[in-house]
Design a protein around this motif. Structure first.
Motif, PDB file in Angstrom:
ATOM      1  N   GLY A 154      50.324  38.145  47.268  1.00  0.00           N
ATOM      2  CA  GLY A 154      49.195  39.049  47.132  1.00  0.00           C
ATOM      3  C   GLY A 154      47.870  38.317  47.113  1.00  0.00           C
ATOM      4  O   GLY A 154      47.783  37.144  47.477  1.00  0.00           O
ATOM      5  N   ALA A 155      46.829  39.018  46.678  1.00  0.00           N
ATOM      6  CA  ALA A 155      45.493  38.425  46.619  1.00  0.00           C
ATOM      7  C   ALA A 155      44.701  39.110  45.510  1.00  0.00           C
ATOM      8  O   ALA A 155      44.879  40.305  45.251  1.00  0.00           O
ATOM      9  N   ILE A 156      43.839  38.351  44.851  1.00  0.00           N
ATOM     10  CA  ILE A 156      43.014  38.883  43.765  1.00  0.00           C
ATOM     11  C   ILE A 156      41.603  38.324  43.863  1.00  0.00           C
ATOM     12  O   ILE A 156      41.359  37.307  44.510  1.00  0.00           O
ATOM     13  N   LEU A 157      40.680  39.044  43.235  1.00  0.00           N
ATOM     14  CA  LEU A 157      39.380  38.468  42.932  1.00  0.00           C
ATOM     15  C   LEU A 157      39.484  37.895  41.536  1.00  0.00           C
ATOM     16  O   LEU A 157      39.991  38.556  40.620  1.00  0.00           O
ATOM     17  N   PHE A 158      39.030  36.656  41.371  1.00  0.00           N
ATOM     18  CA  PHE A 158      39.177  35.982  40.082  1.00  0.00           C
ATOM     19  C   PHE A 158      37.815  35.482  39.618  1.00  0.00           C
ATOM     20  O   PHE A 158      37.129  34.757  40.338  1.00  0.00           O
ATOM     21  N   ARG A 159      37.445  35.894  38.406  1.00  0.00           N
ATOM     22  CA  ARG A 159      36.145  35.503  37.858  1.00  0.00           C
ATOM     23  C   ARG A 159      36.287  34.328  36.898  1.00  0.00           C
ATOM     24  O   ARG A 159      37.208  34.274  36.090  1.00  0.00           O
ATOM     25  N   HIS A 160      35.352  33.388  37.021  1.00  0.00           N
ATOM     26  CA  HIS A 160      35.231  32.289  36.055  1.00  0.00           C
ATOM     27  C   HIS A 160      33.749  32.118  35.763  1.00  0.00           C
ATOM     28  O   HIS A 160      32.993  31.629  36.591  1.00  0.00           O
ATOM     29  N   GLY A 161      33.331  32.590  34.585  1.00  0.00           N
ATOM     30  CA  GLY A 161      31.913  32.570  34.274  1.00  0.00           C
ATOM     31  C   GLY A 161      31.161  33.497  35.206  1.00  0.00           C
ATOM     32  O   GLY A 161      31.515  34.666  35.358  1.00  0.00           O
ATOM     33  N   ASP A 162      30.142  32.972  35.878  1.00  0.00           N
ATOM     34  CA  ASP A 162      29.351  33.781  36.807  1.00  0.00           C
ATOM     35  C   ASP A 162      29.893  33.726  38.232  1.00  0.00           C
ATOM     36  O   ASP A 162      29.343  34.375  39.128  1.00  0.00           O
ATOM     37  N   ASP A 163      30.944  32.956  38.453  1.00  0.00           N
ATOM     38  CA  ASP A 163      31.492  32.798  39.805  1.00  0.00           C
ATOM     39  C   ASP A 163      32.714  33.683  40.007  1.00  0.00           C
ATOM     40  O   ASP A 163      33.495  33.913  39.082  1.00  0.00           O
ATOM     41  N   GLU A 164      32.872  34.195  41.234  1.00  0.00           N
ATOM     42  CA  GLU A 164      34.044  34.988  41.573  1.00  0.00           C
ATOM     43  C   GLU A 164      34.675  34.410  42.827  1.00  0.00           C
ATOM     44  O   GLU A 164      33.986  34.089  43.795  1.00  0.00           O
ATOM     45  N   ALA A 177      38.985  26.797  30.194  1.00  0.00           N
ATOM     46  CA  ALA A 177      39.367  28.112  29.687  1.00  0.00           C
ATOM     47  C   ALA A 177      38.449  28.627  28.590  1.00  0.00           C
ATOM     48  O   ALA A 177      38.615  29.763  28.133  1.00  0.00           O
ATOM     49  N   GLU A 178      37.469  27.841  28.152  1.00  0.00           N
ATOM     50  CA  GLU A 178      36.521  28.327  27.146  1.00  0.00           C
ATOM     51  C   GLU A 178      35.460  29.227  27.773  1.00  0.00           C
ATOM     52  O   GLU A 178      34.710  29.900  27.075  1.00  0.00           O
ATOM     53  N   THR A 179      35.391  29.230  29.124  1.00  0.00           N
ATOM     54  CA  THR A 179      34.489  30.119  29.862  1.00  0.00           C
ATOM     55  C   THR A 179      35.243  31.420  30.152  1.00  0.00           C
ATOM     56  O   THR A 179      36.415  31.375  30.532  1.00  0.00           O
ATOM     57  N   PRO A 180      34.612  32.601  29.969  1.00  0.00           N
ATOM     58  CA  PRO A 180      35.301  33.856  30.256  1.00  0.00           C
ATOM     59  C   PRO A 180      35.884  33.845  31.670  1.00  0.00           C
ATOM     60  O   PRO A 180      35.206  33.489  32.630  1.00  0.00           O
TER      61      PRO A 180
END
Length: 201
Positions: A154-164, A177-180
């Motif tokens: 499959g495929a997902i959009l994945f957010r890390h901080g302000d980046d997707e 992992a301390e960043t949302p």
């Protein structure tokens, strides 16, 4: 004449120090504490916490008791595994144990592939996460340590901080992992990925 067994007690002592050090570090990370935070709670110096975690000192029982109290864990838990044999966990295909996480309320499925507490390094927990194509809600996560994610299908959009990021089968991401962080949408589903986190995260 030297005693050929003279090094055995020393090796056993160092193994105990490494066990205590790794247990302290594990519980500190699970609690979301820095070494300075733990030192302040225990009434010790940050340097002492560092020496305990790196197994470069033989801490007194009094000191270990103060650390355990600061971590809100039993003293015995800091020695657990010191004399235990090295372990391995084998999980056969499709036999992961279902576990409840924050995303379970949105219908996300988590299958743990084992949780093994190491006495000589970081403790990790691999989890297979399955997201349905119609998944609509996605909690974000924050925890101590690092996380590794590998897309299986499959495929997902994945957010890390302000980046997707767009992650498709075969893609991976290693992150602080301390960043949302977390999936924000399923673009081709169902989506499955392997997530490797610090144990207890």
């Amino acid at each position: 004449m030297s005693d050929p067994h003279a090094s055995e007690p020393e090796a056993a002592d160092h193994r105990l120090e490494k066990t205590v050090g790794n247990r302290v570090r594990h519980h500190r990370l699970v609690a979301g504490l820095t070494a300075s935070d733990l030192a302040a709670r225990a009434g010790l110096s940050p340097a002492m916490i560092s020496r305990i975690e790196s197994a470069t000192t033989s801490a007194s029982l009094t000191t270990i008791h103060r650390v355990a109290r600061a971590l809100d864990v039993p003293v015995a838990s800091l020695f657990r595994g010191a004399d235990a044999p090295r372990a391995a966990v084998v999980v056969k295909a499709g036999a992961g144990t279902d576990s409840v996480r924050a995303g379970s309320r949105q219908g996300h499925r988590y299958a743990s592939l084992g949780n093994l507490l190491s006495t000589s390094g970081p403790s990790l927990e691999p989890v297979i996460v399955t997201l349905n194509a119609d998944a609509a809600e996605f909690p974000l996560y924050e925890h101590a340590g690092i996380e590794f994610l590998y897309m299986l299908e499959g495929a997902i959009l994945f957010r890390h901080g302000d980046d997707e990021h767009v992650l498709e089968a075969g893609d991976s991401i290693l992150l602080d992992a301390e960043t949302p962080h977390g999936p924000t949408a399923v673009t081709a589903g169902p989506a499955r990925f392997l997530s490797v986190n610090p144990a207890g995260a």
